[in-house]
Scaffold this active site. Sequence first.
Site, mmCIF file in Angstrom:
data_model
loop_
_atom_site.group_PDB
_atom_site.id
_atom_site.type_symbol
_atom_site.label_atom_id
_atom_site.label_comp_id
_atom_site.label_asym_id
_atom_site.label_seq_id
_atom_site.Cartn_x
_atom_site.Cartn_y
_atom_site.Cartn_z
ATOM 1 N N ASP A 1 -7.634 32.363 11.442
ATOM 2 C CA ASP A 1 -7.193 32.307 10.048
ATOM 3 C C ASP A 1 -8.441 32.234 9.170
ATOM 4 O O ASP A 1 -9.056 31.177 9.027
ATOM 5 C CB ASP A 1 -6.303 31.074 9.875
ATOM 6 C CG ASP A 1 -5.806 30.882 8.454
ATOM 7 O OD1 ASP A 1 -6.091 31.742 7.597
ATOM 8 O OD2 ASP A 1 -5.127 29.874 8.204
ATOM 9 N N ASN B 1 -3.114 26.246 0.009
ATOM 10 C CA ASN B 1 -2.091 26.388 1.037
ATOM 11 C C ASN B 1 -0.810 26.961 0.447
ATOM 12 O O ASN B 1 -0.386 26.564 -0.643
ATOM 13 C CB ASN B 1 -1.820 25.026 1.694
ATOM 14 C CG ASN B 1 -0.828 25.126 2.824
ATOM 15 O OD1 ASN B 1 0.385 25.112 2.609
ATOM 16 N ND2 ASN B 1 -1.330 25.230 4.036
ATOM 17 N N SER B 2 -0.190 27.873 1.165
ATOM 18 C CA SER B 2 0.964 28.626 0.654
ATOM 19 C C SER B 2 2.150 27.755 0.293
ATOM 20 O O SER B 2 3.008 28.175 -0.496
ATOM 21 C CB SER B 2 1.395 29.658 1.701
ATOM 22 O OG SER B 2 0.348 30.531 2.029
ATOM 23 N N ASP C 1 -6.495 22.079 2.810
ATOM 24 C CA ASP C 1 -6.454 23.520 3.049
ATOM 25 C C ASP C 1 -6.577 24.248 1.718
ATOM 26 O O ASP C 1 -5.661 24.894 1.231
ATOM 27 C CB ASP C 1 -5.152 23.883 3.757
ATOM 28 C CG ASP C 1 -5.089 25.350 4.165
ATOM 29 O OD1 ASP C 1 -6.160 25.958 4.351
ATOM 30 O OD2 ASP C 1 -3.968 25.879 4.310
ATOM 31 N N ARG D 1 -3.037 39.664 5.537
ATOM 32 C CA ARG D 1 -1.927 38.755 5.220
ATOM 33 C C ARG D 1 -1.527 38.915 3.758
ATOM 34 O O ARG D 1 -2.354 38.784 2.858
ATOM 35 C CB ARG D 1 -2.343 37.317 5.516
ATOM 36 C CG ARG D 1 -1.382 36.248 5.026
ATOM 37 C CD ARG D 1 -1.789 34.920 5.595
ATOM 38 N NE ARG D 1 -1.234 33.796 4.858
ATOM 39 C CZ ARG D 1 -1.333 32.532 5.257
ATOM 40 N NH1 ARG D 1 -1.972 32.240 6.379
ATOM 41 N NH2 ARG D 1 -0.819 31.552 4.533
ATOM 42 N N SER E 1 -5.945 27.908 13.213
ATOM 43 C CA SER E 1 -5.309 27.668 11.921
ATOM 44 C C SER E 1 -6.265 27.060 10.903
ATOM 45 O O SER E 1 -6.914 26.044 11.169
ATOM 46 C CB SER E 1 -4.117 26.728 12.121
ATOM 47 O OG SER E 1 -3.727 26.102 10.926
ATOM 48 N N GLY E 2 -6.315 27.670 9.716
ATOM 49 C CA GLY E 2 -7.132 27.109 8.652
ATOM 50 C C GLY E 2 -6.648 25.739 8.214
ATOM 51 O O GLY E 2 -7.445 24.821 7.986
ATOM 52 N N LEU E 3 -5.327 25.585 8.093
ATOM 53 C CA LEU E 3 -4.759 24.290 7.734
ATOM 54 C C LEU E 3 -5.125 23.229 8.761
ATOM 55 O O LEU E 3 -5.579 22.127 8.417
ATOM 56 C CB LEU E 3 -3.235 24.406 7.611
ATOM 57 C CG LEU E 3 -2.459 23.086 7.535
ATOM 58 C CD1 LEU E 3 -2.842 22.291 6.294
ATOM 59 C CD2 LEU E 3 -0.952 23.346 7.566
ATOM 60 N N LYS F 1 -8.602 29.590 -2.165
ATOM 61 C CA LYS F 1 -7.169 29.659 -1.896
ATOM 62 C C LYS F 1 -6.550 28.262 -1.947
ATOM 63 O O LYS F 1 -7.255 27.249 -1.933
ATOM 64 C CB LYS F 1 -6.916 30.310 -0.523
ATOM 65 C CG LYS F 1 -7.496 29.582 0.702
ATOM 66 C CD LYS F 1 -6.679 28.404 1.238
ATOM 67 C CE LYS F 1 -5.281 28.744 1.653
ATOM 68 N NZ LYS F 1 -5.229 29.274 3.040
ATOM 69 N N GLU G 1 -6.158 36.797 3.932
ATOM 70 C CA GLU G 1 -5.033 36.793 3.006
ATOM 71 C C GLU G 1 -5.469 37.264 1.629
ATOM 72 O O GLU G 1 -6.621 37.046 1.216
ATOM 73 C CB GLU G 1 -4.403 35.409 2.921
ATOM 74 C CG GLU G 1 -5.297 34.325 2.356
ATOM 75 C CD GLU G 1 -4.636 32.962 2.391
ATOM 76 O OE1 GLU G 1 -4.359 32.421 1.295
ATOM 77 O OE2 GLU G 1 -4.410 32.431 3.505
ATOM 78 N N HIS H 1 4.281 36.839 4.672
ATOM 79 C CA HIS H 1 4.513 35.398 4.629
ATOM 80 C C HIS H 1 5.582 35.064 3.601
ATOM 81 O O HIS H 1 5.678 35.709 2.547
ATOM 82 C CB HIS H 1 3.214 34.689 4.266
ATOM 83 C CG HIS H 1 3.131 33.270 4.722
ATOM 84 N ND1 HIS H 1 3.897 32.762 5.748
ATOM 85 C CD2 HIS H 1 2.363 32.228 4.290
ATOM 86 C CE1 HIS H 1 3.604 31.495 5.927
ATOM 87 N NE2 HIS H 1 2.685 31.147 5.054
ATOM 88 N N ASP I 1 -8.603 32.604 5.947
ATOM 89 C CA ASP I 1 -8.238 32.390 4.550
ATOM 90 C C ASP I 1 -8.432 33.698 3.776
ATOM 91 O O ASP I 1 -8.063 34.753 4.254
ATOM 92 C CB ASP I 1 -9.044 31.235 3.949
ATOM 93 C CG ASP I 1 -8.647 29.888 4.527
ATOM 94 O OD1 ASP I 1 -7.526 29.782 5.059
ATOM 95 O OD2 ASP I 1 -9.445 28.945 4.448
#
Length: 302
Positions: free
Chosen positions: A88, A125-126, A61, A161, A49-51, A123, A117, A192, A90
Amino acid sequence: MVERQSGAQTRESLRRMIASSELAFAMEAHDGLSAAIAERAGFKALWASGLSISSSLGYRDANEASWSQLVDVVERISDTVDIPVLVDGDSGFGNFNNARLVARKLRQHGASGICLEDTAFPKMNSFIGDRHPLADIPEFCGRLKAVKDQVPDAEFVLVARIEALIAGRGEDEALARAQAYAEAGADAILIHSRKSNAEQIFAFTRAWQNRLPVVIVPTKYYRTPVSAYRAAGISTVIWANHNMRAAISAMRQVCDRILREESIAGIEDEVATLDELFDLLNYQELSAAEEKYLPQTATGVR
């Protein structure tokens, strides 16, 4: 030493898992220890996970950690476990050139696949804020094609993504992007959503009709039963940040108690033993290797 699969074997198992009609699960890992715990629990694949990796390094992130730092962590994860690792990546840390460089380095260091993504670099975080600019479709397709050309290994999985729902662009935009990414060479689509229910996801899967396998990350719509994912024909569910969040909660509680009680006596029975740690990281192999490789002295001391 435990015999480990070759990189080709683990990459192949990830492709089989994602292409299978049986729903699969990938667990988040952010370092070698969390990877070992997830593997020991029985998970068949990991999500780097990138986060979580950014958080473990003390970064946000938002592309604050570099791609080389990500690769270093993934190498430790891959060296620790026998199960495949989907990374991930990103948005690829820049344009097509950065994306293909990251993918090649990840492959060299044991990754089984990369997820890119379609957001602009850097980027965010979503789940933070409402500013989530998307990359232009042709430009992002170029990133995907560059990765495919740079990593011609047929068993290295490329997941595209789609952040269109996160950015408020709607289902039609998400479907248009999915089709373009499939044509650009993606092996699977990750759709997502930040909604608290999965209706956006299921609307997408009904319209998409499994033209490529669909991967989801139900961080926000966690109350949705897994049976609904199976009914929707979803390929893979990623539990994306829960080892990191569990670690935060546990470490906070332990730090608070030790500070308050000025002692570790009260928490000793509530934390993992040192023997559990030694077992997770295979200290027994090192002891056996010492017996085999270190010379015996006259006094019997090595």
